[in-house]
Design an enzyme around this catalytic site. Structure first.
Site, PDB file in Angstrom:
ATOM      1  N   ASP A   1      14.098  -1.756   2.281  1.00  0.00           N
ATOM      2  CA  ASP A   1      14.685  -2.014   3.594  1.00  0.00           C
ATOM      3  C   ASP A   1      15.583  -3.245   3.450  1.00  0.00           C
ATOM      4  O   ASP A   1      16.713  -3.142   2.965  1.00  0.00           O
ATOM      5  CB  ASP A   1      13.510  -2.220   4.569  1.00  0.00           C
ATOM      6  CG  ASP A   1      13.930  -2.293   6.024  1.00  0.00           C
ATOM      7  OD1 ASP A   1      14.975  -2.871   6.308  1.00  0.00           O
ATOM      8  OD2 ASP A   1      13.198  -1.788   6.894  1.00  0.00           O
TER       9      ASP A   1
ATOM     10  N   LYS B   1       0.799  -1.208   0.000  1.00  0.00           N
ATOM     11  CA  LYS B   1       0.000   0.000   0.000  1.00  0.00           C
ATOM     12  C   LYS B   1       0.841   1.271   0.000  1.00  0.00           C
ATOM     13  O   LYS B   1       0.384   2.341  -0.384  1.00  0.00           O
ATOM     14  CB  LYS B   1      -0.901   0.034   1.253  1.00  0.00           C
ATOM     15  CG  LYS B   1      -1.751  -1.183   1.463  1.00  0.00           C
ATOM     16  CD  LYS B   1      -2.678  -0.944   2.688  1.00  0.00           C
ATOM     17  CE  LYS B   1      -3.450  -2.189   3.052  1.00  0.00           C
ATOM     18  NZ  LYS B   1      -2.624  -3.177   3.782  1.00  0.00           N
ATOM     19  N   GLY B   2       2.074   1.172   0.479  1.00  0.00           N
ATOM     20  CA  GLY B   2       2.851   2.370   0.798  1.00  0.00           C
ATOM     21  C   GLY B   2       3.067   3.383  -0.316  1.00  0.00           C
ATOM     22  O   GLY B   2       3.306   4.550  -0.041  1.00  0.00           O
TER      23      GLY B   2
ATOM     24  N   ASP C   1       7.681   2.815  -1.924  1.00  0.00           N
ATOM     25  CA  ASP C   1       7.908   3.871  -0.937  1.00  0.00           C
ATOM     26  C   ASP C   1       9.258   3.698  -0.242  1.00  0.00           C
ATOM     27  O   ASP C   1       9.960   4.664   0.017  1.00  0.00           O
ATOM     28  CB  ASP C   1       6.765   3.927   0.084  1.00  0.00           C
ATOM     29  CG  ASP C   1       6.514   2.587   0.761  1.00  0.00           C
ATOM     30  OD1 ASP C   1       7.024   1.553   0.278  1.00  0.00           O
ATOM     31  OD2 ASP C   1       5.804   2.556   1.778  1.00  0.00           O
TER      32      ASP C   1
ATOM     33  N   ARG D   1      -0.434   6.938   7.416  1.00  0.00           N
ATOM     34  CA  ARG D   1      -0.011   7.060   6.018  1.00  0.00           C
ATOM     35  C   ARG D   1      -0.296   8.456   5.461  1.00  0.00           C
ATOM     36  O   ARG D   1       0.341   8.906   4.518  1.00  0.00           O
ATOM     37  CB  ARG D   1      -0.716   6.023   5.145  1.00  0.00           C
ATOM     38  CG  ARG D   1      -0.339   4.584   5.471  1.00  0.00           C
ATOM     39  CD  ARG D   1      -0.945   3.636   4.435  1.00  0.00           C
ATOM     40  NE  ARG D   1      -0.967   2.258   4.886  1.00  0.00           N
ATOM     41  CZ  ARG D   1       0.022   1.379   4.681  1.00  0.00           C
ATOM     42  NH1 ARG D   1       1.102   1.752   4.061  1.00  0.00           N
ATOM     43  NH2 ARG D   1      -0.087   0.135   5.110  1.00  0.00           N
TER      44      ARG D   1
ATOM     45  N   LYS E   1      16.746   2.475   2.997  1.00  0.00           N
ATOM     46  CA  LYS E   1      17.419   2.165   4.271  1.00  0.00           C
ATOM     47  C   LYS E   1      18.602   1.261   3.948  1.00  0.00           C
ATOM     48  O   LYS E   1      18.585   0.062   4.221  1.00  0.00           O
ATOM     49  CB  LYS E   1      16.452   1.403   5.189  1.00  0.00           C
ATOM     50  CG  LYS E   1      15.491   2.259   5.983  1.00  0.00           C
ATOM     51  CD  LYS E   1      14.796   1.377   7.012  1.00  0.00           C
ATOM     52  CE  LYS E   1      13.742   2.131   7.785  1.00  0.00           C
ATOM     53  NZ  LYS E   1      13.014   1.248   8.714  1.00  0.00           N
TER      54      LYS E   1
ATOM     55  N   ASP F   1       3.072   3.572   6.805  1.00  0.00           N
ATOM     56  CA  ASP F   1       2.264   3.472   8.029  1.00  0.00           C
ATOM     57  C   ASP F   1       3.140   3.189   9.247  1.00  0.00           C
ATOM     58  O   ASP F   1       4.249   2.671   9.139  1.00  0.00           O
ATOM     59  CB  ASP F   1       1.217   2.366   7.907  1.00  0.00           C
ATOM     60  CG  ASP F   1       1.841   0.968   7.886  1.00  0.00           C
ATOM     61  OD1 ASP F   1       2.874   0.791   7.231  1.00  0.00           O
ATOM     62  OD2 ASP F   1       1.287   0.068   8.538  1.00  0.00           O
TER      63      ASP F   1
HETATM   64  C1  PRP Z   1       6.928  -2.100   3.222  1.00  0.00           C
HETATM   65  C2  PRP Z   1       7.302  -1.183   2.088  1.00  0.00           C
HETATM   66  C3  PRP Z   1       8.026  -2.078   1.124  1.00  0.00           C
HETATM   67  C4  PRP Z   1       8.652  -3.114   2.027  1.00  0.00           C
HETATM   68  C5  PRP Z   1      10.135  -2.874   2.126  1.00  0.00           C
HETATM   69  O1  PRP Z   1       5.782  -2.808   2.898  1.00  0.00           O
HETATM   70  O2  PRP Z   1       6.177  -0.601   1.496  1.00  0.00           O
HETATM   71  O3  PRP Z   1       7.140  -2.711   0.230  1.00  0.00           O
HETATM   72  O4  PRP Z   1       8.039  -2.970   3.314  1.00  0.00           O
HETATM   73  O5  PRP Z   1      10.736  -3.761   3.017  1.00  0.00           O
HETATM   74  P1  PRP Z   1      11.804  -4.859   2.595  1.00  0.00           P
HETATM   75  O6  PRP Z   1      12.816  -4.187   1.732  1.00  0.00           O
HETATM   76  O7  PRP Z   1      12.385  -5.248   3.956  1.00  0.00           O
HETATM   77  O8  PRP Z   1      11.116  -5.992   1.984  1.00  0.00           O
HETATM   78  P2  PRP Z   1       4.793  -3.512   3.942  1.00  0.00           P
HETATM   79  O9  PRP Z   1       4.983  -4.990   3.890  1.00  0.00           O
HETATM   80  O10 PRP Z   1       4.941  -2.860   5.303  1.00  0.00           O
HETATM   81  O11 PRP Z   1       3.386  -3.189   3.327  1.00  0.00           O
HETATM   82  P3  PRP Z   1       2.658  -1.768   3.100  1.00  0.00           P
HETATM   83  O12 PRP Z   1       3.299  -1.115   1.902  1.00  0.00           O
HETATM   84  O13 PRP Z   1       1.265  -2.159   2.870  1.00  0.00           O
HETATM   85  O14 PRP Z   1       2.845  -0.934   4.343  1.00  0.00           O
END
Ligand code: PRP
Length: 174
Positions: free
Chosen positions: A101, A37-38, A98, A164, A129, A158
């Protein structure tokens, strides 16, 4: 709570990215694929910015991937809960994320889309990150590199389901 990027910082950076992307995709009809969703706020801003700069023939689709749930630690096993509906074979794809990580989500999404035979595949991650990366993933466009590893919220990201809509990006303690 500390503001990392103000609305002015964000707006300026989105316009800079839009400049580069508009020039890189000149003469093409790319498909921007938002990872939900981000990414929804970033995608909306980016789409309008590139349109204003002359890149008007952009298609949009979304992919919902989740690996964090409501927690702060990736389970390193991203799953697709909603797939794109566009036939992406032969298309110029730009993944819009978004944040990157650990890299597991992007690796998964890039692999999934690559298997469908796009003409090109690039990735934009608004926040990077870098210190938390566990697997290398190519990211051609980066908004900001986060120094330190704060949990961030706002501009689509979020903090446990909420936040968000916060217009700026802040550092939060989990
Ligand atoms: C978050 C963000 C990325 C992912 C990055 O998504 O939007 O898609 O984490 O992390 P990574 O590099 O460690 O895989 P999340 O799973 O929190 O879903 P969201 O976008 O719905 O918040």
């Amino acid at each position: 709570m500390k503001t990392l990027y103000s609305t002015t910082d964000i707006e300026k950076r989105v316009l800079e990215l839009a400049d580069t992307i508009t020039s890189d995709y000149r003469g093409k009809k790319p498909v921007f694929i938002g990872v939900l969703k981000g990414s929804f706020i970033l995608l909306a801003d980016l789409l309008r910015a590139v349109y204003t700069k002359g890149l008007t023939e952009v298609a949009v689709d979304f992919l919902t991937v989740s690996s964090y749930g409501l927690g702060t630690e990736s389970n390193r096993k991203p799953t697709v809960t909603h797939d794109v509906t566009t036939d992406i074979a032969g298309k110029d794809l730009l993944i819009v994320e978004d944040i990157v990580d650990t890299g597991y989500t992007l690796q998964f999404v890039q692999q999934l889309l690559k298997e469908r035979g796009p003409h090109s595949l690039k990735t934009l991650a608004f926040l990077d990150k870098i210190e938390r990366r566990e697997i290398e993933v190519p990211v051609e466009y980066i908004g900001f590199r986060l120094v330190g590893t704060p949990w961030v919220e706002g501009y689509g990201l979020d903090g446990g389901a909420f936040g968000r809509g916060r217009p700026e990006i802040v550092a939060k303690t989990p």
